[in-house]
Every structure is written in C-alpha cells, then in structure tokens.
Enzyme design. Structure first.
Site, PDB file in Angstrom:
ATOM      1  N   LYS A   1       0.910  -0.971  -0.153  1.00 18.33           N
ATOM      2  CA  LYS A   1      -0.136  -0.103   0.092  1.00 18.33           C
ATOM      3  C   LYS A   1       1.140   1.216   0.038  1.00 18.33           C
ATOM      4  CE  LYS A   1      -4.537  -0.723   0.029  1.00 18.33           C
ATOM      5  NZ  LYS A   1      -5.219  -1.620   0.944  1.00 18.33           N
TER       6      LYS A   1
ATOM      7  N   LYS B   1      -7.759 -15.715 -12.260  1.00 18.78           N
ATOM      8  CA  LYS B   1      -8.868 -15.612 -11.459  1.00 18.78           C
ATOM      9  C   LYS B   1      -9.847 -14.312 -11.584  1.00 18.78           C
ATOM     10  CE  LYS B   1      -8.421 -14.901  -6.958  1.00 18.78           C
ATOM     11  NZ  LYS B   1      -8.033 -14.996  -5.392  1.00 18.78           N
TER      12      LYS B   1
ATOM     13  N   LYS C   1     -12.406  -7.811  -9.689  1.00 17.81           N
ATOM     14  CA  LYS C   1     -12.565  -6.780 -10.425  1.00 17.81           C
ATOM     15  C   LYS C   1     -11.531  -5.717 -10.593  1.00 17.81           C
ATOM     16  CE  LYS C   1     -13.747  -4.843  -5.656  1.00 17.81           C
ATOM     17  NZ  LYS C   1     -14.176  -6.057  -4.980  1.00 17.81           N
TER      18      LYS C   1
END
Ligand code: TRP
Length: 332
Positions: free
Chosen positions: A112, A195, A198
């Site tokens: 992050k 996979k 989104k």
C-alpha cells in the site's frame, strides 16, 4: 463442533461471481453450525479516504448483497463495523503494545505504501491492530480468510499472545485461518489471464448485479481464436476458462455438446459464448432481482443493521468490560 468465527469484508464494490464462490457460499455453510460474526469493514475502508456519500452507499450495497446471497441475520451476526465502537477501544489497547518495526514489515502495508506514497497514514500502518481488535473483540478462534490475509492473522496471534503474557492470563484465543481446502470453486475471469477479480478491468468479472445486456457484452468480448484445426487438440487456457464458467452455470448436456464439438473441430465459439451468456444470465437473475429489492428497501436494511449491531455490541461490551478489568481500569 460450533466455533466462534469472525470475518470482515471491505466495502470496496459490488460482489462478483468469484466472491460468491470464493467466500460467500462457504459463509452460508458456516452460519448453520457456528457462532458467526460477519461485518462490513467500513473503518478499514477509511484508509483510502472515501467521500461520505460513497461510504454510506457502499455499506448499504454490500449489506444488501450479502443478505441477497443468503447470509441470514437470524443465524449469523451481520453488522457494520462502525456500529460497534467497542472494538476501537481494544484497538487502542493493542496499539500500545504494537511496535513500529513489526507493523512496517507487514507485506500488505509495504504494498500500500508503495502504491500510495502520498498517503502512508497511521491507519494504514495499524491496519493489523484494528483487524486483531475486530477478531478478538468477540474472542473468536477461527477466521475464514484467503491466503493474502495470513500475515495479518499472524499479527492477531502476536497481539493476543502479548496481551495474555503481559497480564498473565489466557483471556484471548490465538485465532487461526479457517481453510476451505477443496471446497473452493475457482472462478476464472473473462480476460483469459486467471482468477475473476474486479481490479483486472471492466469486463473481467461478472457482477451479481449485472443485467442481461451487460453479461452478454462481457462474455461476447472474452478472448477466443479461430478454433481448433486438429482433432482432440489441447485446449488453450482462455477456452478452458469459458468451459469452467459453463461448469458453474450450464447443464451437463450442453457442456458435453460443446466439448465434443471442440474435440471434432466443429465448435463455433460465437455460439458457445451466446449459450454461456444465456445460462449465465439465468444463474445471475435471481441474485440480481433480490439485491435490487433489498437495496431499495431502507426499512429492511436498517432493521437488519440494528439486529446485527445489538448482537455484536452485546458480545463486544462483555469483552471490553473484562479487558478493562484485566488492564486495571476500575472505576474509583
Ligand atoms: N483485511 C481483510 C481484507 O482485506 C478485511 C478484514 C478486516 C478482516 N478486518 C477483518 C477479515 C477481520 C477477517 C477478520 O479482506
């Protein structure tokens, strides 16, 4: 045997078929036999600074989607994280014994921090202590999460052990990941790369709220080629993916028919995709309809949220009272 189970879901968007088969369907089984606490992690969602409108909107949507998928507020405790502020007190206690070095070493934090270098805030750094508080506020021993959360869970155990050691008690359990093993159905995405997710861009995931036209458009765009030219040739991954989706939503006879057509080179991918789109729409339609009816029913949603909040707070207040006592906060 019945266990105490906690899991949190970040309100980051609509649920897709991969979420349903990856996690939700297993939550449905868990709620039958265990004392489950499932919450929408809106405090965690704050680390990326959503607008008030977006935050509220997303929480409602996720709650509606969960219930539409079969999570039952009478069986599981289904709540919104920010409705149970007791966990924040526990978060503060854990933070007093959480060290900068160990928090900085957490992989999800490092990732992050790399992705948003201008917003490396303390909330991001202490994400694992909040997660520990989410779990331990109910003294849960099992946490159904994916592999990517294993390190956060390790931190939860660290904080539990540290607390127990510090106060010479066995108050907190050391929670472990609940693994579904072979029960997980892998759902491939439509872009042929792997996979369903989104973040892979529009078109890769089929959302439970997608309408018929959207489903068709996404499926018709999926990668194919001009078809096999040799009998019984090996199937490319992106074609295999389409068959995997068919395995989920189509009749066995239909699948066999297309598999045979692949084997003898008579397959027409356009027809196969039309079939898949129709079957997919039939599969999605009941979810879509239910989500729509629940999300527009504010009264029902707030009743569900209140029911969850009351149950979750009861459990959380019990823990906080005992923890305060152990730490030495006694009223004078
Ligand atoms: N960190 C989890 C995720 O990113 C979400 C989460 C927050 C969670 N608190 C939790 C999961 C407590 C399990 C238990 O998916």
């Amino acid at each position: 045997m019945s266990s105490k189970i906690v899991s949190g879901i970040r309100p980051t968007g609509n649920l897709h078929l991969g979420n349903y088969f990856g996690a939700l369907r297993n939550f449905l089984k868990l709620q039958e036999e265990n004392d489950c606490y499932f919450f929408i992690a809106d405090y965690h969602g704050l680390t990326t600074h959503p607008t008030p409108e977006n935050l509220q909107e997303n929480v409602k949507q996720v709650l509606a989607e969960f219930v539409a998928c079969g999570l039952d507020p009478d069986k599981a405790t289904l709540y919104v994280q920010s409705d149970v502020p007791e966990a924040i007190e526990l978060y503060l206690f854990f933070n007093m014994n959480a060290y900068l070095g160990e928090l900085q070493r957490v992989t999800t934090f490092k990732e992050k921090a790399r992705k948003q270098p201008n917003n490396v805030n303390a909330g991001l750094l202490t994400y694992p202590t909040l997660m520990a508080a989410d779990i331990l506020i109910h003294r849960a021993s099992k946490v159904p999460v994916g592999k990517d959360q294993e390190q956060n869970l390790e931190m939860t155990r660290t904080f539990a052990k540290r607390f127990n050691h510090m106060y010479q008690t066995e108050y907190f359990p050391e929670p472990v990941a609940y693994n579904f093993g072979d029960e997980l159905v892998k759902v491939p995405g439509l872009d042929g790369s792997g996979k369903m997710g989104k973040s892979e861009g529009f078109g890769n995931a089929i959302f439970l709220i997608d309408d018929e036209a959207t489903i068709k458009k996404k499926i018709m765009k999926a990668k194919t080629d001009s078809g096999p030219t040799e009998k019984n040739s090996e199937m490319p991954d992106y074609i295999q993916n389409l068959f995997s989706l068919m395995d989920i939503v189509s009749e066995t006879d239909t699948i066999t028919q297309y598999k045979d057509a692949f084997a003898d080179c008579s397959i027409r991918y356009g027809d196969m995709k039309k079939q898949l789109a129709a079957d997919m729409n039939e599969f999605i339609a009941p979810f879509r309809d239910k989500i729509q009816s629940i999300v527009s029913n504010d009264e029902l949603l707030s009743k569900i949220a209140k029911q969850g909040r009351d149950k979750a707070r009861e459990s959380a207040q019990r823990t906080i009272k005992e923890v305060r006592d152990i730490i030495g906060f006694k009223s004078i």
